[in-house]
Design a protein around this motif. Structure first.
Motif, short mmCIF file in Angstrom:
data_model
loop_
_atom_site.label_atom_id
_atom_site.label_comp_id
_atom_site.label_asym_id
_atom_site.label_seq_id
_atom_site.Cartn_x
_atom_site.Cartn_y
_atom_site.Cartn_z
N ARG A 1 65.64 31.41 31.17
CA ARG A 1 66.32 32.69 31.40
C ARG A 1 66.66 32.88 32.88
N TRP A 2 65.72 32.59 33.77
CA TRP A 2 65.98 32.76 35.19
C TRP A 2 67.02 31.78 35.71
N ALA A 3 67.10 30.62 35.09
CA ALA A 3 68.10 29.64 35.52
C ALA A 3 69.51 30.18 35.33
N THR A 4 69.66 31.11 34.40
CA THR A 4 70.97 31.73 34.16
C THR A 4 71.12 33.03 34.93
N ALA A 5 70.05 33.84 34.94
CA ALA A 5 70.16 35.20 35.48
C ALA A 5 70.23 35.21 37.01
N ASP B 1 64.83 41.97 31.15
CA ASP B 1 64.99 40.68 30.45
C ASP B 1 63.75 39.82 30.65
N THR B 2 63.20 39.84 31.86
CA THR B 2 62.00 39.05 32.14
C THR B 2 60.83 39.51 31.26
N LEU C 1 60.01 29.20 41.72
CA LEU C 1 58.63 29.45 41.32
C LEU C 1 58.52 29.93 39.88
N HIS C 2 59.57 29.78 39.08
CA HIS C 2 59.59 30.37 37.74
C HIS C 2 58.40 29.89 36.91
N ARG C 3 58.05 28.62 37.04
CA ARG C 3 56.94 28.09 36.23
C ARG C 3 55.60 28.70 36.66
N ASP C 4 55.47 28.96 37.96
CA ASP C 4 54.22 29.54 38.45
C ASP C 4 54.12 31.03 38.10
N ILE C 5 55.28 31.72 38.04
CA ILE C 5 55.25 33.14 37.66
C ILE C 5 54.88 33.26 36.18
N HIS C 6 55.61 32.52 35.33
CA HIS C 6 55.27 32.47 33.90
C HIS C 6 55.99 31.26 33.30
#
Length: 1692
Positions: free
Chosen positions: A630-634, A665-666, A619-624
């Protein structure tokens, strides 16, 4: 069975009672059965003889034997099917139950045995049906028919077996079978029960063959139905009608393959209806339940054959009649099955009667489905399946009426009714999908009340219905969302911690099952039902945030992740969630907050942490939009971290820090203040949702702090902080901690705003006690106010800990400590009032600690002047003093001491008295705390350890400010009263603290100029006696203190800090000895400690040390007092030249104390005096001490040991004792009673006293040199003393004293002659440096063996082995001393010396020392000894050369072989033990001697050992067989024909003895066979022996023997006769296992032998032997005999 008559039967005779009837030999089936006649028996064929023997054995009483006999008959039938059938037929006819035959002629055979023979016939027929000729089949049909109908009464097993034969034959010979059966199925005569049963079974087994007969059969049967009165006949008629109907339906279904395709259903309709009329109208009314069930089972398939109009006509009566049976039978599966068939038949003809009967049908069927299902009842389960099948038929016919009946049932509150109805609904949704499609809205609306039911069984049923609905499109209809919500609610049920074993109906188990099935259903619906994607997305998001669905988060996240991934595949760049004004969907901030918060407890709820993180990831795109990269790595890194741990091993602190770093980081990536403020708002909004999960709420507080720290809007920060302070639940400790963490994290970025907000809150109305003031806290109690204060103080602590260090110092006193104090203290009328709230005190201590630590860690902390320090320290001391001194229940002391520790390191320094008061208070609060009782699982132990560590840190912090000897002395003076405390737990704590302080002092020692360590002696005198404290931990700490003090002295002498002194380092090795509770070891260690002290103590410190130690002699702990004495004596010895004038005085005093006390220091003085006296008059002292009464008392023993102080004196004393011990006879013989068979041996006193004295002298450590000098003489004399005192008694007066001392518990050592000699021998070995020998003997039990007559010889052997291994260089002189015993008059001395010398030959040491020749010569000289034991031991010794000196065997081969052959032929040994030793020895030598030397004795040995193969004694069998193996091994590749003959002769015994009941014999056989393999010149056999007969490997004997015999007969067919004759010999073995193995060998040989080898076999003898074995008392033997008979068909 009575034996047959020995009279020969006449060629023809008349049957008695039957005039004119003559049987002739050619026609009579039993005329040649007089087996008693030898001539007749010889005329029988071989195969017939086999069958005869086995058929006679059928009557064996053992079921296993019967089974094997039948198996053998079947095996014979496999190769000779026709002969088998003839033999069975003939046997049954011969033993027929014909009363006209004379009893001497044909004993009658009971029906169980006839049953077995008929089953054999059935097996043979089934296997060889295609090979049977018509005549034999006809005969078998007639026999089976006769057997089946022989008696009118029902004998089910017998008659069923005969029927089965007919059915088996009917598969091919249907015409003949039907002809015979129909001949007994005549009109007007009621047939035999099994005639009808056979017809029924035939119709099923051969449908195409029987159906053409059915019309005539039915026409014949119908009149019989009315005549059938017995219920059993009616039942079998019903069964027949059922089978006939089933076979007819099958025939009609396969008309294209049928032999007569013209057959039509109408051909049977009339007869079937006639039968139906009787069954339904007459038999169904029977009172016999079995008959009613048979009728109803028949009606089902019969209904399909009824004419349509008849069926329609009968249905109004038929259906109620069948339904009525539900009330009469408990097991209703047959009724339901028949009802289903009737309904299918009615539906197939479009019956309208079903509509009329529908209500009653539904009511009855519904009642059946509501019966509770027991998991252990397959009949109930089967019934429910049949009932559901009925509902399927009704659903297809009348869906409206069915639903009108079912759906109202869902509104009932009865559990069974609701569960049953739900089962039916689910079933018809699946099985009648087309009919139910238009009914979906009605079915959905009817589920409202079941959704509210809380019963677990109903819930399970509802979930299953919803699952079925999902697959058929129901959930896409209005109302489907309620079904999905229900599933999610069930997923949120709390799972059971552990499955409880409470039974199948347990509510707990059911609840767990509901959740499990709901989770499974949700995932399956999400992943496998494509049409559900649009229904579930995005609807499932509505369940993420509400707290009541927390338990369902994991399955929700998994389903959403799957659905999201499918949508990403469809449109990769689009937002996944389209809100479109849907206000019920959670916002991106709400989802992010929720998923992050629950991830802090990652393993709860089946691993919701990983599931939540994965959902966040998709849901990374929907969150922001900026978070994708960054989330793809973290997130994968976080998931990887979780995978590496479990719930037990994961550090929560570390995991939360990773999540907070992820959040930071987010926030940094987003870098949007509006977004961040919105996220913080959502976090604050969700806080109340986590009131029930304190850990997650605590983490959410940290997230809020982190988010506020990243916000740039100060107004937002202040507003949120204010809201947090106003809404916090201060009563919860975890919430107070979370709030404080939040403020601390926020302060790292907004220090001023955070402090300002806290101060504003401190000034609020909460602290005003006036009753007239109303504010937000007006309803709070006093306790609640204290909790608020605690939280605020904690907030200040965390703010100080997290604040930027460059800003902290300016605020710490004015803002932080001042407000802490204000929160803690309250003034009433100007008077300061202290709180009693423990939580508030703890918070203050913790916050002071955190703030002080933060100040100290700042760059200017070392110079910072904390003006409030005295006030804070005083406050902490008050906390400490307020705690109870004898117990530790709270962490108050620990936190207060930690605070004082950090405060002590800050400026200004504490004043002297304040520091002393602080130390005294802290020590008193910890030292006096009582320890937890032993064995109690104390939860206080961690708290105590933490508190003690805090005390150590405080004391070292205070010591750090005065790192001088004087500062150290001050600290020790504070600890001194506790070090000398009478309570052990106080001493151990004080010594631990002392050791810690000394180590700290040593570690931080810095000397700028060489100065004396002036108080070293005083400190050593205080600590060193504690090395013998009663508490092991105290002793360990005391050594550590001495260690540190000596290194401090070295430091003051100028040595560098990293210098290691070898002498002082020895103290570390001594610490291990201090763990031992033995006082002797402790004092020896103390002596070593004293030696080390003496070597490193400066001369000027000796006096002060001695004075301090003398004071220690009065220590209340006796161990420490004794240790002081030990240290004093050691120092006097080591440094006595300094105090030379004091030595005489000290010795005199200690000698005078000998009788008054048993102190070690007094005893040492007395020993010294005795030593001086003995140095001048050793002979007189020895004589005097030997005159002391036995047993020696402790003082006498001590004095004996004193004589060993000086080596020269000890040598003289030992020499005198040897003369006394060996100069007199060891015992005297006397008869206790005149009639006693053997005289008693009584020890003489002088040798006994000398032995005891020798033990005492050799026990003294100082006697070592003297023992070494006389070692050979001492060892030999004591070994002979042991041998000649085995079994020797004490004189009567000493026996009484021995018993008295044993009963009083005073005797430390036995006076028994042999035991005393063994003890002395042990002492000599120990003192001679042979500790390894003593230990080895102890481990092997050798010393105990030496003391007993039975084990003495083995004990000597073990002693010799140990001596050869560990004392090799001493052997030459010892052997020389033992050689002289060859002519000893005492037989036991000759036996012991021979055993010792014999065992030496097993060691290579003898060869290395060049003693082999002399040893062999000495042993060979003893070969003619009159004692058999000596001769046996000589052979053992000669064989030991193979182990000790294998390379010398060839050189001495002839000698050794001659001696062994002589042993084999030893005729003077009645028990053949010498021969046994010779066999064992030869087995060891054969591999090593010259082949030429062996060849001359090979045959002699093989012949000589062969009789031992079958010896009754296991050791003889084992040794002889193993030697036989070695003989084969020795001549591999060069086996002469003469020996090969012996090998062949031994092959069968070896194979059979593999089953020997004794494992050693079986193991020997394995070895021997492996060795025989190569000599047989058959690679296959050798490979088999090597593969299957390895040691330790399991052996399937039957399989192995089968394979072996196969290759024997293939490669050595000529051996058949010889092997069989040998095997026959073992048929009479005394061992049951071998008797069973012998016929197995015979059978396998016969199985694999070629038919042309038959002349080698004496079949008459073999059959007679096996026939005899069939009467063996052991069933296992009879089983194998029967099995073998089945294999002898090979010779037919």
């Amino acid at each position: 069975m009575p034996p047959a008559s020995n009279q020969s039967s006449p060629s023809a005779f008349c049957l008695p009672g039957i005039p004119g009837s003559f049987w002739f030999e050619d026609s009579c089936p039993c005329s040649h059965r007089a087996r008693g006649s030898h001539a007749t028996a010889m005329s029988e064929s071989y195969v017939k003889r086999l069958f005869t023997i086995l058929l006679d054995a059928v009557t064996d009483k053992d079921p296993q034997v019967q089974e094997q006999v039948c198996g053998a008959l079947c095996a014979l039938g496999e190769s000779q099917p026709e002969e088998a059938l003839r033999a069975c037929e003939e046997h049954l006819r011969l033993h027929d139950k014909v009363l006209a035959l004379p009893p001497w002629f044909s004993p009658q055979l009971a029906h169980p045995y006839r049953t077995m023979i008929l089953r054999v016939m059935e097996t043979v027929v089934s296997s060889h049906l295609g090979e049977l000729d018509k005549g034999l089949a006809r005969a078998s049909i007639l026999l089976a028919s006769s057997e089946m109908t022989k008696v009118k009464e029902l004998v089910c097993d017998w008659q069923q077996a005969a029927s089965n034969v007919l059915v088996a034959l009917g598969k091919r010979f249907i015409s003949s079978v039907m002809e015979e059966i129909l001949s007994k199925f005549q009109p007007g005569v009621l047939p035999h029960h099994f005639v009808v049963q056979t017809l029924a079974n035939l119709s099923v087994s051969n449908v195409f063959g029987v159906v053409p007969f059915l019309t005539s059969i039915l026409s014949t049967m119908l009149p019989m139905l009315s005549a059938a009165k017995p219920d059993s006949m009616r039942v079998v008629f019903c069964c027949a009608l059922q089978r006939f109907s089933e076979s007819t339906l099958e025939y009609l279904a396969d008309l294209d393959q049928a032999p007569d395709p013209t057959v039509r259903k109408d051909a049977f309709a009339t007869d079937i209806f006639s039968a139906y009329d009787i069954l339904f109208h007459h038999w169904l009314q029977s009172r016999e339940a079995k008959l009613r069930l048979a009728v109803v089972e028949a009606l089902g398939p019969m209904s399909h054959l009824l004419p349509s109009e008849k069926l329609e006509e009968q249905l109004p009566k038929l259906l109620p009649g069948v339904l009525g049976l539900y009330k009469k039978h408990a097991e209703t599966v047959h009724v339901s099955r028949s009802l289903g068939q009737i309904l299918e038949a009615a539906a197939s003809v479009g019956s309208r009667t079903l509509d009329v009967q529908l209500d009653s049908l539904l009511a009855a069927l519904h009642a059946q489905i509501c019966v509770p299902v027991e998991s252990s009842s397959p009949l109930v389960m089967s019934n429910q399946k049949e009932v559901l099948r009925c509902f399927t038929v009704l659903a297809c016919c009348s869906p409206d009426r069915l639903l009108a009946f079912l759906l109202p049932k869902l509104d009932t509150s009865n559990e069974r009714t609701r569960v049953g109805t739900l089962q039916v609904v689910r079933h018809i949704i699946n099985s009648a999908a087309a009919q139910m499609e238009v009914k979906q809205p009605f079915i959905l609306s009817s589920m409202k009340l079941p959704l509210l039911d809380t019963n677990s069984k109903v819930k399970r049923a509802v979930v299953q219905v919803i699952s079925a609905m999902a697959h058929h499109g129901y959930l896409e209809q209005p109302g489907g969302e309620a079904m999905i919500e229900y599933i999610v609610q069930q997923c949120a049920l709390p799972p059971e911690a552990e499955p409880q074993k409470l039974g199948a109906n347990s509510e707990a188990l059911a609840a767990d099952s509901v959740r499990a099935i709901s989770v499974s259903t949700l995932y399956l619906v999400s992943t496998t039902v494509d049409r559900m994607g649009d229904v579930l997305w995005p609807y499932l998001f509505e369940f993420l945030v509400p707290v009541r669905f927390t338990g369902a988060l994991t399955p929700l996240c998994r389903s959403l992740v799957h659905l999201a991934q499918k949508r990403q595949e469809a449109g990769a760049h689009a937002l996944l969630i389209q809100y479109n004004g849907n206000v019920t969907l959670p916002s991106p901030y709400a989802m992010a907050t929720r998923l992050l918060a629950v991830s802090s407890s990652p393993y709860l709820g089946d691993g919701r942490g990983a599931a939540s993180l994965r959902l966040l990831s998709v849901l990374h795109r929907d969150i922001h939009p900026m978070l994708g990269q960054r989330w793809a790595t973290a997130i994968p890194l976080l998931l990887e971290h979780l995978d590496g741990y479990t719930e037990e091993t994961l550090s929560r602190k570390e995991w939360e820090e990773k999540l907070l770093m992820f959040l930071r980081d987010t926030l940094a990536v987003v870098s949007d203040n509006t977004w961040i403020c919105q996220l913080s708002l959502e976090m604050c909004k969700q806080l109340p949702s986590y009131n029930g999960t304190p850990l997650e709420k605590n983490f959410l507080y940290k997230c809020i702090g982190t988010t506020l720290g990243a916000a740039s809007s100060k107004e937002v920060v202040r507003k949120h902080l204010q809201e947090l302070l106003e809404t916090a639940r201060y009563q919860e400790e975890s919430e107070r901690e979370g709030l404080a963490c939040c403020f601390g994290i926020c302060a790292s970025s907004h220090l001023d705003d955070t402090l300002a907000q806290l101060e504003d809150f401190v000034k609020s109305d909460v602290f005003r006690k006036s009753a007239g003031i109303f504010n937000i806290f007006k309803d709070r109690s006093e306790n609640e106010v204290e909790k608020v204060k605690s939280a605020l103080i904690l907030c200040y602590g965390h703010v100080a800990a997290r604040a930027p260090r460059e800003l902290l110092l300016a605020r710490v006193e004015s803002d932080i400590f001042r407000n802490m104090s204000q929160c803690f203290s309250t003034k009433v009328l100007g008077i300061k009032v202290e709180t009693k709230d423990l939580g508030l005190r703890l918070c203050l201590a913790q916050s002071v600690c955190m703030a002080s630590q933060a100040v100290r860690s700042s760059s200017h902390g070392s110079s910072f002047q904390l003006l409030r320090k005295p006030e804070l320290v005083a406050q902490m001391m008050e906390f400490i003093k307020a705690e109870p001194s004898d117990s530790l229940r709270t962490p108050m002391r620990k936190k207060a001491m930690l605070a004082c520790t950090y405060l002590a390191s800050l400026e200004p320094a504490l004043e002297g008295q304040a520091q002393a008061d602080l130390i005294h208070s802290c020590l008193h609060s910890i030292m006096a705390v009582l320890p937890e009782p032993e064995g109690v699982d104390s939860h206080q132990e961690p708290l105590y350890l933490d508190t003690m560590q805090a005390l150590k840190d405080l004391l070292t912090s205070l010591l750090q400010r005065n790192m001088t000897p004087q500062g150290l002395q001050v600290m020790v003076e504070h600890l001194s009263p506790w070090i000398k405390s009478p309570r052990g737990h106080e001493r151990v704590r004080a010594l631990g603290l002392s050791a810690c302080l000394l180590q700290h002092f040593l570690k931080h020692l810095h000397i700028s100029a060489l100065v004396p360590f002036h108080n070293l002696g005083l400190l050593l005198g205080l600590f060193s006696p504690r090395c013998a404290d009663l508490w092991p931990a105290t002793r360990q700490e005391a050594v550590s203190c001495v260690y540190s003090l000596l290194y401090l002295q070295l430091g003051y002498e100028g040595f560098s800090r990293d210098y290691q002194d070898d002498v002082v380092e020895q103290l570390l090795t001594l610490k291990d000895g201090l763990g031992h509770p033995d006082p002797a070891i402790l004092f020896h260690t103390c002596h070593s400690v004293a030696q080390i002290i003496g070597k490193r103590l400066p001369p000027d410190q000796l006096i002060s040390l001695l004075l301090t130690l003398f004071e220690g002699l009065g220590d209340p702990d006796q161990n420490c007092s004794r240790a002081a004495a030990v240290i004093v004596n050691c120092l006097l010895k080591e440094r006595g030249h300094v105090l030379l004038e004091k030595v005489p005085e000290i010795v005199s005093v200690l000698c005078s104390k000998l009788q008054e006390t048993h102190g070690e220091h007094v005893l040492q003085a007395a020993q010294h005096s005795v030593y001086v006296l003995a140095a001048r008059h050793h002979a007189a002292v020895v004589s005097s001490l030997l005159g002391s009464p036995l047993p020696f008392d402790s003082h006498t023993c001590t004095l004996w040991r004193a004589l060993a102080v000086e080596p020269g004196l000890a040598t003289q004393v030992l020499g005198l004792l040897l003369e006394k011990m060996s100069g007199d006879v060891p015992f005297k013989e006397s008869r206790a009673f005149l009639l006693s068979s053997a005289p008693d041996r009584v020890a003489t006193l002088p040798p006994l006293a000398a032995t005891c004295a020798l033990y005492e002298v050799a026990s003294a450590p100082a006697s070592g040199p003297a023992v070494l000098e006389l070692y050979p003489q001492l060892f030999a004399a004591l070994l002979l003393r042991v041998s000649c005192t085995v079994g020797v008694q004490l004189p009567r007066n000493l026996q009484a004293k021995e018993r008295k001392s044993a009963s009083s518990g005073l005797a430390s050592r036995s006076l028994e002659p042999c035991s005393s000699a063994v003890d002395a021998l042990q002492a000599v070995l120990l003192r001679g440096g042979n500790d390894d020998v003593v230990q080895r003997m102890e481990l092997e039990g050798g010393w105990q063996l030496l003391r007993t007559s039975a084990g003495h010889e083995e004990g000597v052997t073990r002693l010799a082995s140990a001596m050869a291994k560990f004392a090799g260089p001493r052997l030459p002189l010892m052997m020389k001393a033992l050689f002289a015993t060859q002519s000893s008059v005492y037989e036991m001395q000759r036996v012991s010396s021979t055993a010792f010398l014999a065992e030496l030959l097993s060691s290579n040491t003898v060869n290395d020392l060049m003693l082999l020749e002399s040893l062999l010569d000495n042993l060979l000289a003893r070969q003619k000894d009159t004692c058999a034991r000596v001769r046996r031991l000589v052979l053992r010794g000669l064989a030991n050369v193979a182990s000790g000196s294998p390379d010398k065997v060839r050189a001495h081969g002839p000698q050794l072989l001659t001696a062994m052959i002589g042993g084999l032929d030893d005729g003077d040994d009645p028990h053949s033990l010498v021969a046994l030793e010779a066999m064992v020895g030869l087995a060891r030598l054969l591999d090593l001697v010259e082949a030429w030397d062996l060849r001359s004795v090979l045959l002699h040995v093989a012949i000589r050992i062969r009789p031992f193969f079958d010896s009754e004694k296991v050791e003889f069998r084992s040794a002889s067989i193993r030697l036989f193996g070695h003989l084969n091994k020795a001549c591999q590749g060069d086996c002469e024909d003469v020996f090969l003959e012996q090998l062949v002769g031994g092959l069968a015994p070896l194979l059979l003895h593999l089953q020997d009941p004794q494992p050693p014999v079986a193991a020997a056989c394995r070895f021997a066979l492996r060795m025989c393999g190569p000599n047989l010149e058959c690679e296959e056999l050798a490979a088999i022996f090597q593969k299957h007969l390895q040691e330790g490997r399991g052996l399937h004997f039957g399989e192995f023997l089968n394979t072996t015999c196969k290759h024997l007969m293939h490669h050595f067919p000529d051996l058949l006769g010889r092997l069989l004759s040998t095997s026959l010999f073992y048929f009479k073995s005394s061992w049951e296992d071998i008797r069973a193995a012998a016929p197995m060998l015979t059978g396998f040989l016969a199985l694999h032998a070629e038919a042309e080898r038959r002349p080698q076999v004496d079949l008459e003898q073999l059959l007679a032997a096996l026939q005899l074995l069939l009467k063996d008392p052991a069933p296992a033997v009879r089983v194998k005999a029967a099995e073998t008979l089945g294999r002898l068909v090979k010779f037919a």
